[in-house]
Design a protein around this motif. Structure first.
Motif, PDB file in Angstrom:
ATOM      1  N   PRO A 261     -19.136 -21.826 -25.893  1.00 19.23           N
ATOM      2  CA  PRO A 261     -18.704 -23.233 -25.905  1.00 19.23           C
ATOM      3  C   PRO A 261     -19.101 -23.898 -27.232  1.00 19.23           C
ATOM      4  O   PRO A 261     -20.206 -23.727 -27.704  1.00 19.23           O
ATOM      5  CB  PRO A 261     -19.433 -23.849 -24.725  1.00 19.23           C
ATOM      6  CG  PRO A 261     -20.498 -22.894 -24.354  1.00 19.23           C
ATOM      7  CD  PRO A 261     -20.111 -21.555 -24.867  1.00 19.23           C
ATOM      8  N   ASP A 262     -18.154 -24.676 -27.799  1.00 18.84           N
ATOM      9  CA  ASP A 262     -18.431 -25.315 -29.084  1.00 18.84           C
ATOM     10  C   ASP A 262     -18.747 -26.796 -28.948  1.00 18.84           C
ATOM     11  O   ASP A 262     -19.135 -27.434 -29.904  1.00 18.84           O
ATOM     12  CB  ASP A 262     -17.269 -25.094 -30.048  1.00 18.84           C
ATOM     13  CG  ASP A 262     -15.931 -25.435 -29.429  1.00 18.84           C
ATOM     14  OD1 ASP A 262     -15.908 -25.823 -28.259  1.00 18.84           O
ATOM     15  OD2 ASP A 262     -14.909 -25.298 -30.120  1.00 18.84           O
ATOM     16  N   SER A 263     -18.563 -27.384 -27.755  1.00 17.85           N
ATOM     17  CA  SER A 263     -18.922 -28.792 -27.528  1.00 17.85           C
ATOM     18  C   SER A 263     -19.301 -28.963 -26.069  1.00 17.85           C
ATOM     19  O   SER A 263     -19.166 -28.057 -25.255  1.00 17.85           O
ATOM     20  CB  SER A 263     -17.748 -29.702 -27.908  1.00 17.85           C
ATOM     21  OG  SER A 263     -16.687 -29.502 -26.986  1.00 17.85           O
ATOM     22  N   GLU A 264     -19.818 -30.153 -25.704  1.00 20.66           N
ATOM     23  CA  GLU A 264     -20.236 -30.424 -24.320  1.00 20.66           C
ATOM     24  C   GLU A 264     -19.078 -30.281 -23.344  1.00 20.66           C
ATOM     25  O   GLU A 264     -19.253 -29.790 -22.246  1.00 20.66           O
ATOM     26  CB  GLU A 264     -20.772 -31.843 -24.202  1.00 20.66           C
ATOM     27  CG  GLU A 264     -22.238 -32.095 -24.353  1.00 20.66           C
ATOM     28  CD  GLU A 264     -23.176 -31.150 -23.643  1.00 20.66           C
ATOM     29  OE1 GLU A 264     -23.143 -31.031 -22.402  1.00 20.66           O
ATOM     30  OE2 GLU A 264     -23.977 -30.544 -24.354  1.00 20.66           O
ATOM     31  N   GLY A 265     -17.916 -30.734 -23.682  1.00 24.32           N
ATOM     32  CA  GLY A 265     -16.778 -30.713 -22.778  1.00 24.32           C
ATOM     33  C   GLY A 265     -15.980 -29.426 -22.815  1.00 24.32           C
ATOM     34  O   GLY A 265     -14.982 -29.291 -22.105  1.00 24.32           O
ATOM     35  N   SER A 266     -16.375 -28.472 -23.610  1.00 29.19           N
ATOM     36  CA  SER A 266     -15.622 -27.237 -23.757  1.00 29.19           C
ATOM     37  C   SER A 266     -15.695 -26.404 -22.480  1.00 29.19           C
ATOM     38  O   SER A 266     -16.721 -26.353 -21.816  1.00 29.19           O
ATOM     39  CB  SER A 266     -16.172 -26.434 -24.932  1.00 29.19           C
ATOM     40  OG  SER A 266     -15.511 -25.198 -25.001  1.00 29.19           O
TER      41      SER A 266
END
Length: 118
Positions: A104-109
Motif C-alpha cells: 500500500p502506498d497511502s492510507e486509503g490504498s
C-alpha cells in the motif's frame, strides 16, 4: 456366613496359596548344577573386560565421528564454532517475485494483503 460361603472362601484361599507355593516347589530343579560333562568356562581377566566394554565403544565413536566430520575436513571447512560467519538469512522474509501484490502506498490504498480497521 453360611456353610456354602465358608466352603467357597476356603477353596479360594487354598487355590491362591497353591498357586503361590507350587511354583516355588517346582523351581528347585532350576537351581541344579550343570552336568559334569560340560566344559568349564574360561576365566576372563580385567583387561579383556575393559577392552570389550570400553575399548570397542570408544573405537566405534572415533570411526563414526571420522565418517561424519571427514568430508567437511577434506573440503577444508572449519569445524570451529567461531569459523566463518554466515551471511544473515531471513527465512520466510520478503520475496521479490513478479506476481506479488504491491505494497500500500497511502492510507486509503487497497493494495497489499489483508487489512483490518477498528
Amino acid at each position: 456366613m453360611t456353610s456354602h460361603a465358608v466352603r467357597r472362601a476356603i477353596a479360594a484361599v487354598s487355590a491362591i496359596s497353591a498357586g503361590l507355593v507350587v511354583p516355588v516347589l517346582l523351581a528347585g530343579p532350576a537351581s541344579a548344577d550343570p552336568p559334569t560333562s560340560w566344559p568349564t568356562a574360561p576365566s576372563v581377566d580385567f583387561l579383556q573386560v575393559l577392552l570389550l566394554f570400553v575399548g570397542i565403544p570408544v573405537l566405534m565413536m572415533i570411526v563414526i565421528g571420522a565418517m561424519v566430520m571427514g568430508p567437511s575436513l577434506a573440503r577444508g571447512e572449519s569445524l570451529s564454532p567461531h569459523g566463518a560467519e554466515e551471511e544473515a538469512q531471513w527465512l520466510g522474509g520478503p520475496r521479490k517475485a513478479a506476481g506479488e501484490l504491491a505494497a500500500p502506498d497511502s492510507e486509503g490504498s487497497q493494495a497489499g494483503g489483508a487489512g483490518g480497521t477498528w
